[in-house]
Design a protein around this motif. Structure first.
Motif, PDB file in Angstrom:
ATOM      1  N   SER A   1      -4.603   7.292   2.637  1.00  0.00           N
ATOM      2  CA  SER A   1      -4.251   8.554   1.968  1.00  0.00           C
ATOM      3  C   SER A   1      -5.498   9.239   1.422  1.00  0.00           C
ATOM      4  O   SER A   1      -5.415   9.998   0.456  1.00  0.00           O
ATOM      5  CB  SER A   1      -3.261   8.291   0.828  1.00  0.00           C
ATOM      6  OG  SER A   1      -2.069   7.723   1.314  1.00  0.00           O
ATOM      7  N   ARG A   2      -6.653   8.940   2.035  1.00  0.00           N
ATOM      8  CA  ARG A   2      -7.943   9.522   1.645  1.00  0.00           C
ATOM      9  C   ARG A   2      -8.365   9.094   0.246  1.00  0.00           C
ATOM     10  O   ARG A   2      -9.033   9.830  -0.468  1.00  0.00           O
ATOM     11  CB  ARG A   2      -7.917  11.052   1.736  1.00  0.00           C
ATOM     12  CG  ARG A   2      -7.639  11.576   3.131  1.00  0.00           C
ATOM     13  CD  ARG A   2      -7.678  13.091   3.169  1.00  0.00           C
ATOM     14  NE  ARG A   2      -7.409  13.570   4.523  1.00  0.00           N
ATOM     15  CZ  ARG A   2      -7.395  14.852   4.891  1.00  0.00           C
ATOM     16  NH1 ARG A   2      -7.629  15.788   3.960  1.00  0.00           N
ATOM     17  NH2 ARG A   2      -7.155  15.195   6.124  1.00  0.00           N
ATOM     18  N   GLY A   3      -7.935   7.904  -0.153  1.00  0.00           N
ATOM     19  CA  GLY A   3      -8.390   7.328  -1.412  1.00  0.00           C
ATOM     20  C   GLY A   3      -9.538   6.353  -1.181  1.00  0.00           C
ATOM     21  O   GLY A   3     -10.046   6.174  -0.064  1.00  0.00           O
ATOM     22  N   LYS A   4      -9.946   5.707  -2.272  1.00  0.00           N
ATOM     23  CA  LYS A   4     -11.061   4.766  -2.189  1.00  0.00           C
ATOM     24  C   LYS A   4     -10.604   3.323  -2.019  1.00  0.00           C
ATOM     25  O   LYS A   4     -11.429   2.429  -1.809  1.00  0.00           O
ATOM     26  CB  LYS A   4     -11.907   4.866  -3.458  1.00  0.00           C
ATOM     27  CG  LYS A   4     -12.573   6.222  -3.643  1.00  0.00           C
ATOM     28  CD  LYS A   4     -13.422   6.232  -4.905  1.00  0.00           C
ATOM     29  CE  LYS A   4     -14.109   7.578  -5.091  1.00  0.00           C
ATOM     30  NZ  LYS A   4     -14.950   7.598  -6.322  1.00  0.00           N
ATOM     31  N   GLY A   5      -9.329   3.058  -2.154  1.00  0.00           N
ATOM     32  CA  GLY A   5      -8.836   1.681  -2.068  1.00  0.00           C
ATOM     33  C   GLY A   5      -8.876   1.139  -0.649  1.00  0.00           C
ATOM     34  O   GLY A   5      -8.535   1.835   0.318  1.00  0.00           O
TER      35      GLY A   5
ATOM     36  N   THR B   1       0.815  -1.231   0.000  1.00  0.00           N
ATOM     37  CA  THR B   1       0.000   0.000   0.000  1.00  0.00           C
ATOM     38  C   THR B   1       0.840   1.269   0.000  1.00  0.00           C
ATOM     39  O   THR B   1       0.319   2.346  -0.318  1.00  0.00           O
ATOM     40  CB  THR B   1      -0.918  -0.002   1.231  1.00  0.00           C
ATOM     41  OG1 THR B   1      -0.127  -0.128   2.421  1.00  0.00           O
ATOM     42  CG2 THR B   1      -1.916  -1.140   1.151  1.00  0.00           C
ATOM     43  N   ARG B   2       2.125   1.196   0.332  1.00  0.00           N
ATOM     44  CA  ARG B   2       2.998   2.384   0.303  1.00  0.00           C
ATOM     45  C   ARG B   2       3.728   2.542  -1.028  1.00  0.00           C
ATOM     46  O   ARG B   2       4.219   3.643  -1.336  1.00  0.00           O
ATOM     47  CB  ARG B   2       4.030   2.311   1.425  1.00  0.00           C
ATOM     48  CG  ARG B   2       3.681   3.072   2.677  1.00  0.00           C
ATOM     49  CD  ARG B   2       2.442   2.529   3.330  1.00  0.00           C
ATOM     50  NE  ARG B   2       2.084   3.254   4.546  1.00  0.00           N
ATOM     51  CZ  ARG B   2       1.034   2.926   5.291  1.00  0.00           C
ATOM     52  NH1 ARG B   2       0.247   1.920   4.946  1.00  0.00           N
ATOM     53  NH2 ARG B   2       0.748   3.600   6.385  1.00  0.00           N
ATOM     54  N   LEU B   3       3.789   1.478  -1.822  1.00  0.00           N
ATOM     55  CA  LEU B   3       4.550   1.540  -3.068  1.00  0.00           C
ATOM     56  C   LEU B   3       3.683   1.431  -4.315  1.00  0.00           C
ATOM     57  O   LEU B   3       4.111   1.898  -5.377  1.00  0.00           O
ATOM     58  CB  LEU B   3       5.596   0.413  -3.098  1.00  0.00           C
ATOM     59  CG  LEU B   3       6.706   0.505  -2.031  1.00  0.00           C
ATOM     60  CD1 LEU B   3       7.570  -0.738  -2.057  1.00  0.00           C
ATOM     61  CD2 LEU B   3       7.547   1.743  -2.226  1.00  0.00           C
ATOM     62  N   VAL B   4       2.515   0.859  -4.226  1.00  0.00           N
ATOM     63  CA  VAL B   4       1.625   0.709  -5.373  1.00  0.00           C
ATOM     64  C   VAL B   4       0.474   1.706  -5.230  1.00  0.00           C
ATOM     65  O   VAL B   4      -0.353   1.579  -4.314  1.00  0.00           O
ATOM     66  CB  VAL B   4       1.089  -0.742  -5.461  1.00  0.00           C
ATOM     67  CG1 VAL B   4       0.096  -0.861  -6.622  1.00  0.00           C
ATOM     68  CG2 VAL B   4       2.234  -1.727  -5.625  1.00  0.00           C
ATOM     69  N   GLU B   5       0.458   2.681  -6.107  1.00  0.00           N
ATOM     70  CA  GLU B   5      -0.590   3.712  -6.097  1.00  0.00           C
ATOM     71  C   GLU B   5      -0.862   4.197  -4.666  1.00  0.00           C
ATOM     72  O   GLU B   5      -1.959   4.032  -4.112  1.00  0.00           O
ATOM     73  CB  GLU B   5      -1.886   3.159  -6.704  1.00  0.00           C
ATOM     74  CG  GLU B   5      -1.774   2.780  -8.169  1.00  0.00           C
ATOM     75  CD  GLU B   5      -1.612   3.999  -9.070  1.00  0.00           C
ATOM     76  OE1 GLU B   5      -2.147   5.065  -8.729  1.00  0.00           O
ATOM     77  OE2 GLU B   5      -0.930   3.880 -10.106  1.00  0.00           O
ATOM     78  N   PRO B   6       0.149   4.796  -4.003  1.00  0.00           N
ATOM     79  CA  PRO B   6      -0.011   5.131  -2.575  1.00  0.00           C
ATOM     80  C   PRO B   6      -1.132   6.140  -2.305  1.00  0.00           C
ATOM     81  O   PRO B   6      -1.686   6.145  -1.189  1.00  0.00           O
ATOM     82  CB  PRO B   6       1.361   5.704  -2.200  1.00  0.00           C
ATOM     83  CG  PRO B   6       1.969   6.149  -3.489  1.00  0.00           C
ATOM     84  CD  PRO B   6       1.449   5.230  -4.527  1.00  0.00           C
ATOM     85  N   LEU B   7      -1.475   6.974  -3.269  1.00  0.00           N
ATOM     86  CA  LEU B   7      -2.519   7.978  -3.037  1.00  0.00           C
ATOM     87  C   LEU B   7      -3.931   7.438  -3.249  1.00  0.00           C
ATOM     88  O   LEU B   7      -4.898   8.168  -3.003  1.00  0.00           O
ATOM     89  CB  LEU B   7      -2.292   9.187  -3.965  1.00  0.00           C
ATOM     90  CG  LEU B   7      -0.967   9.928  -3.811  1.00  0.00           C
ATOM     91  CD1 LEU B   7      -0.894  11.100  -4.784  1.00  0.00           C
ATOM     92  CD2 LEU B   7      -0.774  10.402  -2.379  1.00  0.00           C
ATOM     93  N   SER B   8      -4.054   6.197  -3.675  1.00  0.00           N
ATOM     94  CA  SER B   8      -5.382   5.657  -3.959  1.00  0.00           C
ATOM     95  C   SER B   8      -5.970   4.851  -2.798  1.00  0.00           C
ATOM     96  O   SER B   8      -7.113   4.393  -2.884  1.00  0.00           O
ATOM     97  CB  SER B   8      -5.328   4.767  -5.206  1.00  0.00           C
ATOM     98  OG  SER B   8      -4.510   3.628  -4.985  1.00  0.00           O
ATOM     99  N   TRP B   9      -5.215   4.670  -1.699  1.00  0.00           N
ATOM    100  CA  TRP B   9      -5.692   3.873  -0.573  1.00  0.00           C
ATOM    101  C   TRP B   9      -6.382   4.754   0.452  1.00  0.00           C
ATOM    102  O   TRP B   9      -6.204   5.970   0.480  1.00  0.00           O
ATOM    103  CB  TRP B   9      -4.532   3.102   0.060  1.00  0.00           C
ATOM    104  CG  TRP B   9      -3.842   2.185  -0.909  1.00  0.00           C
ATOM    105  CD1 TRP B   9      -2.732   2.451  -1.629  1.00  0.00           C
ATOM    106  CD2 TRP B   9      -4.254   0.870  -1.257  1.00  0.00           C
ATOM    107  NE1 TRP B   9      -2.387   1.385  -2.419  1.00  0.00           N
ATOM    108  CE2 TRP B   9      -3.311   0.381  -2.211  1.00  0.00           C
ATOM    109  CE3 TRP B   9      -5.304   0.023  -0.870  1.00  0.00           C
ATOM    110  CZ2 TRP B   9      -3.403  -0.892  -2.761  1.00  0.00           C
ATOM    111  CZ3 TRP B   9      -5.386  -1.242  -1.421  1.00  0.00           C
ATOM    112  CH2 TRP B   9      -4.454  -1.682  -2.362  1.00  0.00           C
ATOM    113  N   ASN B  10      -7.127   4.093   1.322  1.00  0.00           N
ATOM    114  CA  ASN B  10      -7.928   4.856   2.289  1.00  0.00           C
ATOM    115  C   ASN B  10      -7.073   5.587   3.311  1.00  0.00           C
ATOM    116  O   ASN B  10      -7.481   6.613   3.854  1.00  0.00           O
ATOM    117  CB  ASN B  10      -8.918   3.931   3.003  1.00  0.00           C
ATOM    118  CG  ASN B  10      -8.217   2.799   3.738  1.00  0.00           C
ATOM    119  OD1 ASN B  10      -6.999   2.587   3.573  1.00  0.00           O
ATOM    120  ND2 ASN B  10      -8.961   2.040   4.543  1.00  0.00           N
TER     121      ASN B  10
END
Length: 688
Positions: A465-469, A454-463
């Protein structure tokens, strides 16, 4: 001629005697009779020697004239008496006695003309003093004229001739401006005539009022140099500071009324600041009196009273010629509209995908972008042969028909039609189970893998980082709910982790996709190939890219959305010259010319993007640091020190560097520039 006074009256001195006298006859007769001895006692003894000495250079006819002076005195007619000189009636004066009567009242010890040297001395002193005073006055006038250039000069509107004369450059030849109303208000009906330029009267006329107000011009003048001016009926005028004397009838103390201290200027007519002064404009010296003077206030008033003709006569300002541009602007294309353009029928067979996209770009004018991640997902290359056979369709229809069999789709962006991974039609994100039981024996190890993921693959898309992932850790797997792009990248990352830990990949994709070798090292052999290419005539950019692909054997993908930041499009004319250089040097030269960056994708593919967008387009690299034998804390300290040297990471905040203690690998999500910097840092650390 000699003037003889009748007996009993006052006789004026003759012209000959006046020329021989030391000083002019200014003394009165009572002073002469009171201070000097009787002329009858001294004249016979002293007149002859002095006269002979003074008249030694006279002509012979003058000597003969004075031989019969006694007879001429007896027979001379009576002359009119003058009120300024009287003598005794019993002793008629002669021509020799006239200078003695006008001599200064000093005592005479050695003769009638014994004080000639003293009188000459005082006269020289008076002349020297007068000359000094005049020089000081002239310097003061010139200095005042230079200092007062910035002050406005009165310009009477009704007399343009006087205005031009008054503004002449040389003060001595200036003609007077009609200012009689200020100097002599009692006689306004008789204006002062203005003499023409170049006449002899111009030198005797007064100067402008600004120059006459200088105090040293009137206070320091000696009294003996003043001359009386005859009375005139015309209005009095101001004195000329360049004359040596001051008229006696004009009082020296009479000056224009002073203004308040804050003004501190002579009483002259105020001139609007907007009117151009002739003397202040250097062109007046070239054009002379014909140089025009305009009053902006008068023009504005005329425009207000009669706006119609002025508006009709006004000429619009010509627009400046457009500056030629080295690179013409890209053509504005409505991509969505161009994708809807109809196509009656099309049939293509086994055409390479990159050539097909170039053909569609040229036909529809809508740029087509090939996403390298989408090609990796579809397991196809840029040269993959495709076949299209469609009728009664559109541009979008033929693109979908070409890539839909590989699981790709077409989406219209602002600047291009992008081929990408197909997204769910309902818009919901899918859940994917990533099996990790071969890499983790317990939940803690699975959580460590999830942290790296979660820190290396699309880090801004996870929850976080306020993402939806979303992700969930299971005993033997990681459950993620993400978009199709993040799911594919997560699968590739875990497969590379297996390779780094010495395990076999479980995916059906090609093993080349999981190669731990850096992308730069993979592309190096292809970039070393020699290239000979000469395109000196400006050619559309997509054609130059096609030629470069054929010469180098590379697959060059253009991100037209990113190139639009540099005002570049498929139709932009460019040139390229490569003679005996490698493919890497040719590509670098082309990128520097247009401020582009060539991002390595794999061993035979590069992507051209704008230089400004390269820092926000990172990818993951694995760096083997097993030779360093670092512990977890030491590796963390090295990573923190390296981050301070990674400029793109510090600027954008998008990226990460982590350490996997199991595989002894350094995992870095960085841009192209920071990957190069990190490699240099590690080489310095590993150097013996």
């Amino acid at each position: 001629m000699i003037e003889i006074a009748e007996p009993g009256g006052n006789d004026p001195p003759s012209e000959k005697a006046r020329s021989k006298a030391v000083v002019p006859p200014v003394a009165s007769p009572p002073q002469v009779t009171a201070s000097a001895p009787p002329p009858a006692e001294t004249a016979p003894a002293e007149t002859a020697p002095v006269e002979s000495a003074q008249t030694a250079a006279e002509a012979s006819n003058s000597d003969e004239l004075f031989d019969n002076i006694d007879d001429m005195l007896d027979a001379a007619p009576a002359a009119e008496p003058t009120p300024t000189q009287t003598v005794a009636a019993s002793q008629p004066p002669t021509a020799e006695e006239a200078p003695a009567a006008a001599a200064p009242p000093a005592p005479i010890d050695a003769g009638r003309f014994s004080n000639d040297a003293s009188v000459g001395k005082w006269r020289n002193v008076a002349l020297i003093g007068g000359t000094s005073v005049m020089a000081l006055a002239t310097i003061a006038v010139i200095g005042y004229a230079l200092l007062s250039e910035s002050s406005p000069t009165p310009i009477p509107a009704e007399d343009p001739t006087a205005q031009q004369v008054a503004q002449a450059d040389t003060p001595s030849s200036e003609s007077p401006v009609d200012n009689t109303s200020e100097v002599e208000p009692a006689a306004p009906e008789e204006p002062q005539p203005v003499p023409e330029e170049g006449t002899s009267e111009a030198a005797d006329t007064p100067n402008t009022p600004e120059e006459t107000t200088e105090p040293p011009q009137t206070e320091d003048k000696p009294a003996e140099t003043e001359e009386a001016s005859p009375p005139a009926k015309t209005p009095k005028i101001e004195e000329n500071p360049f004359l040596f004397g001051q008229p006696e009838e004009e009082p020296v103390a009479e000056k224009p009324a002073e203004k308040p201290p804050e003004a501190n200027k002579p009483a002259v007519a105020a001139t609007p600041k907007s009117i151009l002064e002739l003397k202040d404009d250097p062109l007046y010296e070239v054009f002379g009196p014909s140089f025009p003077v305009f009053d902006p206030d008068a023009l504005e008033a005329s425009a207000n009273t009669n706006p119609g003709p002025v508006a009709a006569a006004s000429v619009p300002a010509a627009e400046p010629a457009p500056t030629p541009q080295l690179v013409p602007p890209i053509q504005e294309v409505d991509v969505a509209a161009r994708l809807r353009d109809p196509i009656v029928e099309i049939q293509l067979k086994d055409m390479p995908l990159n050539e097909f996209t170039s053909f569609v770009t040229q036909m529809s004018t809508a740029p087509v972008t090939l996403d390298p991640l989408a090609l990796a997902y579809a397991e196809i290359g840029a040269t993959k042969p495709i076949s299209v056979q469609q009728s009664q369709t559109s541009v979008e229809g033929i693109l979908r028909a070409a890539v839909h069999p590989f699981g790709l789709d077409v989406v219209a962006t602002q600047h291009s039609a992008r081929l990408q991974i197909t997204q769910p039609l309902d818009g919901h994100e899918r859940t994917m189970r990533l099996q990790v039981d071969d890499m983790a024996s317990d939940a803690k190890e699975v959580a460590d893998l999830a942290y790296l993921l979660t820190r290396l693959v699309e880090p801004l898309s996870w929850n976080h980082s306020r993402g939806k992932g979303l992700y969930r850790v299971d005993p033997d797997a990681i459950m993620i709910t993400q978009n199709e792009v993040a799911q594919f990248k997560s699968m590739v990352f875990l497969e590379k982790m297996r390779v780094a830990r010495g395990l076999t990949p479980k995916s059906s994709y090609s093993q080349d996709l999981f190669n731990l070798k850096s992308r730069t090292d993979q592309l190096a052999p292809a970039l070393g190939k020699s290239v000979n290419l000469q395109i000196v005539v400006p050619t559309p950019m997509y054609k130059v890219i096609d030629q470069l692909e054929k010469k180098t054997g590379l697959d060059i993908l253009c991100d037209w959305d990113s190139l639009a930041l540099n005002k570049l499009g498929p139709a932009t004319p460019v040139t390229l010259t490569a003679s005996g250089t490698t493919a890497g040097e040719t590509l670098n030269h082309f990128c520097k010319s247009w401020k582009l960056a060539a991002l390595p994708i794999n061993s035979h593919t590069v992507q051209l993007v704008s230089e400004s967008s390269a820092p926000v387009m990172p990818w993951i690299e694995f760096y083997d640091i097993r030779e360093m034998n670092l512990g977890k804390s030491q590796a963390t300290a090295m990573i923190n020190a390296a981050k301070r040297e990674l400029s793109d990471l510090r600027k954008t905040g998008y990226g990460e560097v982590l350490y996997d203690p199991v595989s002894k690998q350094l995992l870095a999500l960085l841009s192209q520039g920071d990957h190069q910097r990190l490699r240099q840092i590690l080489q310095r650390r590993m150097a013996p």
